[in-house]
Design a protein around this motif. Sequence first.
Motif, PDB file in Angstrom:
ATOM      1  N   LYS A 175       0.829  -1.203   0.000  1.00  0.00           N
ATOM      2  CA  LYS A 175       0.000   0.000   0.000  1.00  0.00           C
ATOM      3  C   LYS A 175       0.868   1.259   0.000  1.00  0.00           C
ATOM      4  O   LYS A 175       0.569   2.257  -0.667  1.00  0.00           O
ATOM      5  N   ALA A 176       1.951   1.209   0.773  1.00  0.00           N
ATOM      6  CA  ALA A 176       2.868   2.351   0.816  1.00  0.00           C
ATOM      7  C   ALA A 176       3.390   2.662  -0.576  1.00  0.00           C
ATOM      8  O   ALA A 176       3.441   3.823  -1.003  1.00  0.00           O
ATOM      9  N   GLU A 177       3.778   1.629  -1.295  1.00  0.00           N
ATOM     10  CA  GLU A 177       4.285   1.791  -2.662  1.00  0.00           C
ATOM     11  C   GLU A 177       3.241   2.453  -3.562  1.00  0.00           C
ATOM     12  O   GLU A 177       3.565   3.338  -4.366  1.00  0.00           O
ATOM     13  N   GLU A 178       1.986   2.053  -3.403  1.00  0.00           N
ATOM     14  CA  GLU A 178       0.910   2.637  -4.206  1.00  0.00           C
ATOM     15  C   GLU A 178       0.796   4.140  -3.968  1.00  0.00           C
ATOM     16  O   GLU A 178       0.642   4.927  -4.923  1.00  0.00           O
ATOM     17  N   TYR A 179       0.860   4.536  -2.712  1.00  0.00           N
ATOM     18  CA  TYR A 179       0.706   5.966  -2.389  1.00  0.00           C
ATOM     19  C   TYR A 179       1.899   6.780  -2.884  1.00  0.00           C
ATOM     20  O   TYR A 179       1.727   7.900  -3.390  1.00  0.00           O
ATOM     21  N   PHE A 180       3.109   6.232  -2.757  1.00  0.00           N
ATOM     22  CA  PHE A 180       4.270   6.960  -3.269  1.00  0.00           C
ATOM     23  C   PHE A 180       4.200   7.107  -4.790  1.00  0.00           C
ATOM     24  O   PHE A 180       4.518   8.170  -5.334  1.00  0.00           O
ATOM     25  N   ASN A 181       3.803   6.053  -5.465  1.00  0.00           N
ATOM     26  CA  ASN A 181       3.679   6.135  -6.917  1.00  0.00           C
ATOM     27  C   ASN A 181       2.605   7.144  -7.331  1.00  0.00           C
ATOM     28  O   ASN A 181       2.758   7.860  -8.329  1.00  0.00           O
ATOM     29  N   GLU A 182       1.536   7.194  -6.548  1.00  0.00           N
ATOM     30  CA  GLU A 182       0.477   8.174  -6.832  1.00  0.00           C
ATOM     31  C   GLU A 182       0.997   9.596  -6.645  1.00  0.00           C
ATOM     32  O   GLU A 182       0.681  10.501  -7.424  1.00  0.00           O
ATOM     33  N   SER A 183       1.822   9.786  -5.642  1.00  0.00           N
ATOM     34  CA  SER A 183       2.388  11.126  -5.404  1.00  0.00           C
ATOM     35  C   SER A 183       3.317  11.543  -6.534  1.00  0.00           C
ATOM     36  O   SER A 183       3.403  12.731  -6.872  1.00  0.00           O
ATOM     37  N   LEU A 184       4.005  10.572  -7.123  1.00  0.00           N
ATOM     38  CA  LEU A 184       4.936  10.890  -8.209  1.00  0.00           C
ATOM     39  C   LEU A 184       4.215  11.307  -9.493  1.00  0.00           C
ATOM     40  O   LEU A 184       4.811  11.943 -10.359  1.00  0.00           O
ATOM     41  N   LYS A 185       2.941  10.971  -9.609  1.00  0.00           N
ATOM     42  CA  LYS A 185       2.158  11.458 -10.753  1.00  0.00           C
ATOM     43  C   LYS A 185       1.969  12.972 -10.674  1.00  0.00           C
ATOM     44  O   LYS A 185       1.811  13.641 -11.693  1.00  0.00           O
ATOM     45  N   ILE A 186       2.002  13.492  -9.452  1.00  0.00           N
ATOM     46  CA  ILE A 186       1.853  14.930  -9.236  1.00  0.00           C
ATOM     47  C   ILE A 186       3.208  15.618  -9.211  1.00  0.00           C
ATOM     48  O   ILE A 186       3.394  16.687  -9.787  1.00  0.00           O
ATOM     49  N   ASP A 187       4.150  14.979  -8.533  1.00  0.00           N
ATOM     50  CA  ASP A 187       5.486  15.559  -8.336  1.00  0.00           C
ATOM     51  C   ASP A 187       6.526  14.495  -8.722  1.00  0.00           C
ATOM     52  O   ASP A 187       7.114  13.834  -7.863  1.00  0.00           O
ATOM     53  N   PRO A 188       6.743  14.311 -10.040  1.00  0.00           N
ATOM     54  CA  PRO A 188       7.501  13.149 -10.533  1.00  0.00           C
ATOM     55  C   PRO A 188       8.965  13.081 -10.121  1.00  0.00           C
ATOM     56  O   PRO A 188       9.571  12.006 -10.188  1.00  0.00           O
ATOM     57  N   HIS A 189       9.545  14.182  -9.711  1.00  0.00           N
ATOM     58  CA  HIS A 189      10.976  14.168  -9.375  1.00  0.00           C
ATOM     59  C   HIS A 189      11.221  14.325  -7.877  1.00  0.00           C
ATOM     60  O   HIS A 189      12.348  14.625  -7.468  1.00  0.00           O
ATOM     61  N   ASN A 190      10.197  14.120  -7.089  1.00  0.00           N
ATOM     62  CA  ASN A 190      10.354  14.326  -5.648  1.00  0.00           C
ATOM     63  C   ASN A 190      11.319  13.293  -5.050  1.00  0.00           C
ATOM     64  O   ASN A 190      11.088  12.077  -5.138  1.00  0.00           O
ATOM     65  N   LYS A 191      12.375  13.781  -4.429  1.00  0.00           N
ATOM     66  CA  LYS A 191      13.425  12.897  -3.924  1.00  0.00           C
ATOM     67  C   LYS A 191      12.953  12.062  -2.743  1.00  0.00           C
ATOM     68  O   LYS A 191      13.393  10.923  -2.561  1.00  0.00           O
ATOM     69  N   ILE A 192      12.061  12.619  -1.931  1.00  0.00           N
ATOM     70  CA  ILE A 192      11.567  11.864  -0.774  1.00  0.00           C
ATOM     71  C   ILE A 192      10.834  10.613  -1.242  1.00  0.00           C
ATOM     72  O   ILE A 192      11.091   9.499  -0.769  1.00  0.00           O
ATOM     73  N   ALA A 193       9.906  10.795  -2.192  1.00  0.00           N
ATOM     74  CA  ALA A 193       9.128   9.654  -2.695  1.00  0.00           C
ATOM     75  C   ALA A 193      10.038   8.635  -3.371  1.00  0.00           C
ATOM     76  O   ALA A 193       9.899   7.420  -3.163  1.00  0.00           O
ATOM     77  N   LEU A 194      10.975   9.105  -4.181  1.00  0.00           N
ATOM     78  CA  LEU A 194      11.881   8.194  -4.888  1.00  0.00           C
ATOM     79  C   LEU A 194      12.761   7.419  -3.910  1.00  0.00           C
ATOM     80  O   LEU A 194      12.982   6.208  -4.072  1.00  0.00           O
ATOM     81  N   ASN A 195      13.249   8.103  -2.877  1.00  0.00           N
ATOM     82  CA  ASN A 195      14.085   7.438  -1.878  1.00  0.00           C
ATOM     83  C   ASN A 195      13.285   6.418  -1.075  1.00  0.00           C
ATOM     84  O   ASN A 195      13.803   5.343  -0.733  1.00  0.00           O
ATOM     85  N   GLU A 196      12.025   6.762  -0.766  1.00  0.00           N
ATOM     86  CA  GLU A 196      11.191   5.833   0.004  1.00  0.00           C
ATOM     87  C   GLU A 196      10.860   4.578  -0.817  1.00  0.00           C
ATOM     88  O   GLU A 196      10.802   3.473  -0.269  1.00  0.00           O
ATOM     89  N   LEU A 197      10.652   4.759  -2.101  1.00  0.00           N
ATOM     90  CA  LEU A 197      10.404   3.596  -2.963  1.00  0.00           C
ATOM     91  C   LEU A 197      11.646   2.700  -3.029  1.00  0.00           C
ATOM     92  O   LEU A 197      11.541   1.465  -3.025  1.00  0.00           O
ATOM     93  N   ALA A 198      12.814   3.318  -3.073  1.00  0.00           N
ATOM     94  CA  ALA A 198      14.059   2.546  -3.063  1.00  0.00           C
ATOM     95  C   ALA A 198      14.209   1.808  -1.728  1.00  0.00           C
ATOM     96  O   ALA A 198      14.662   0.649  -1.685  1.00  0.00           O
ATOM     97  N   TYR A 199      13.807   2.476  -0.647  1.00  0.00           N
ATOM     98  CA  TYR A 199      13.872   1.860   0.678  1.00  0.00           C
ATOM     99  C   TYR A 199      12.932   0.657   0.768  1.00  0.00           C
ATOM    100  O   TYR A 199      13.284  -0.380   1.356  1.00  0.00           O
ATOM    101  N   ILE A 200      11.746   0.774   0.170  1.00  0.00           N
ATOM    102  CA  ILE A 200      10.806  -0.344   0.130  1.00  0.00           C
ATOM    103  C   ILE A 200      11.420  -1.535  -0.595  1.00  0.00           C
ATOM    104  O   ILE A 200      11.313  -2.693  -0.159  1.00  0.00           O
ATOM    105  N   ASP A 201      12.097  -1.272  -1.713  1.00  0.00           N
ATOM    106  CA  ASP A 201      12.785  -2.339  -2.452  1.00  0.00           C
ATOM    107  C   ASP A 201      13.844  -3.012  -1.591  1.00  0.00           C
ATOM    108  O   ASP A 201      13.978  -4.259  -1.596  1.00  0.00           O
ATOM    109  N   ASP A 202      14.586  -2.197  -0.835  1.00  0.00           N
ATOM    110  CA  ASP A 202      15.632  -2.769   0.045  1.00  0.00           C
ATOM    111  C   ASP A 202      15.024  -3.643   1.132  1.00  0.00           C
ATOM    112  O   ASP A 202      15.568  -4.716   1.460  1.00  0.00           O
ATOM    113  N   LEU A 203      13.887  -3.199   1.684  1.00  0.00           N
ATOM    114  CA  LEU A 203      13.224  -3.998   2.717  1.00  0.00           C
ATOM    115  C   LEU A 203      12.750  -5.336   2.162  1.00  0.00           C
ATOM    116  O   LEU A 203      12.875  -6.372   2.826  1.00  0.00           O
TER     117      LEU A 203
END
Length: 238
Positions: free
Chosen positions: A206-234
Amino acid sequence: MKIINTTLISLTLLFHFTLNADSIVHGTFINIKQERSLGSETGILVDSAKKLIDQHKYVEANILLDEVILKFEKIIKMDNKETLYRCFLNKEEFIEYQNQTKKKIIWLDESYSRAYYFKAYIHVDKKELEIAKKLLLIANKLAPFAANIFTELAFISSREGNKPNAFMYYKKALELSNQFDSQKVWKAMALRGIGSTLIDLKDLNKAEEYFNESLKIDPHNKIALNELAYIDDLRKAN
């Protein structure tokens, strides 16, 4: 245009506008072309305070914010059985709130609620979270549809370790950002906040879904991109 239940008030701290009689029954409004002379003055003071906050000049910022609050509190009465004093960004917000009450609403310039919001911001930065919460609750009472107040309350709840509360506040911010055009600017932040909270609550999908949704609005946001990378690491760690 017929105006009903109109109260002429010589307070230029109010947002001035006219409405069709079919739209409003109980509202208090002033037919003087959307002028905000003193409201503009307090808006300038709040903007100046924000610049000082950005420079960590909290004492000077607080002086300006207290000045704004005092200007309002000198000339308005507290809420009573018949009248409520509230801040809105546009007519849409005003009408929605008016539909929720039979009381008379007096629309105040948004600089009043923003003054409390930025005072809270200072206390958050100083880690004085209880004081910050009290100030934000005052701001929320004045500006019930301000999504950024809920994102700040969510941030405090997260700092305190209350993830369910943080989730609730971020969801409210998202709801308001979807409901009002005036609040859409906070939508990406609300989505990111929900995503971060869901990571803490161990719901990575679910977290991944919300971050991806946020990137549709702000596609280069570093926080969202870093959190998605963190999800992959987990996921890889598991």
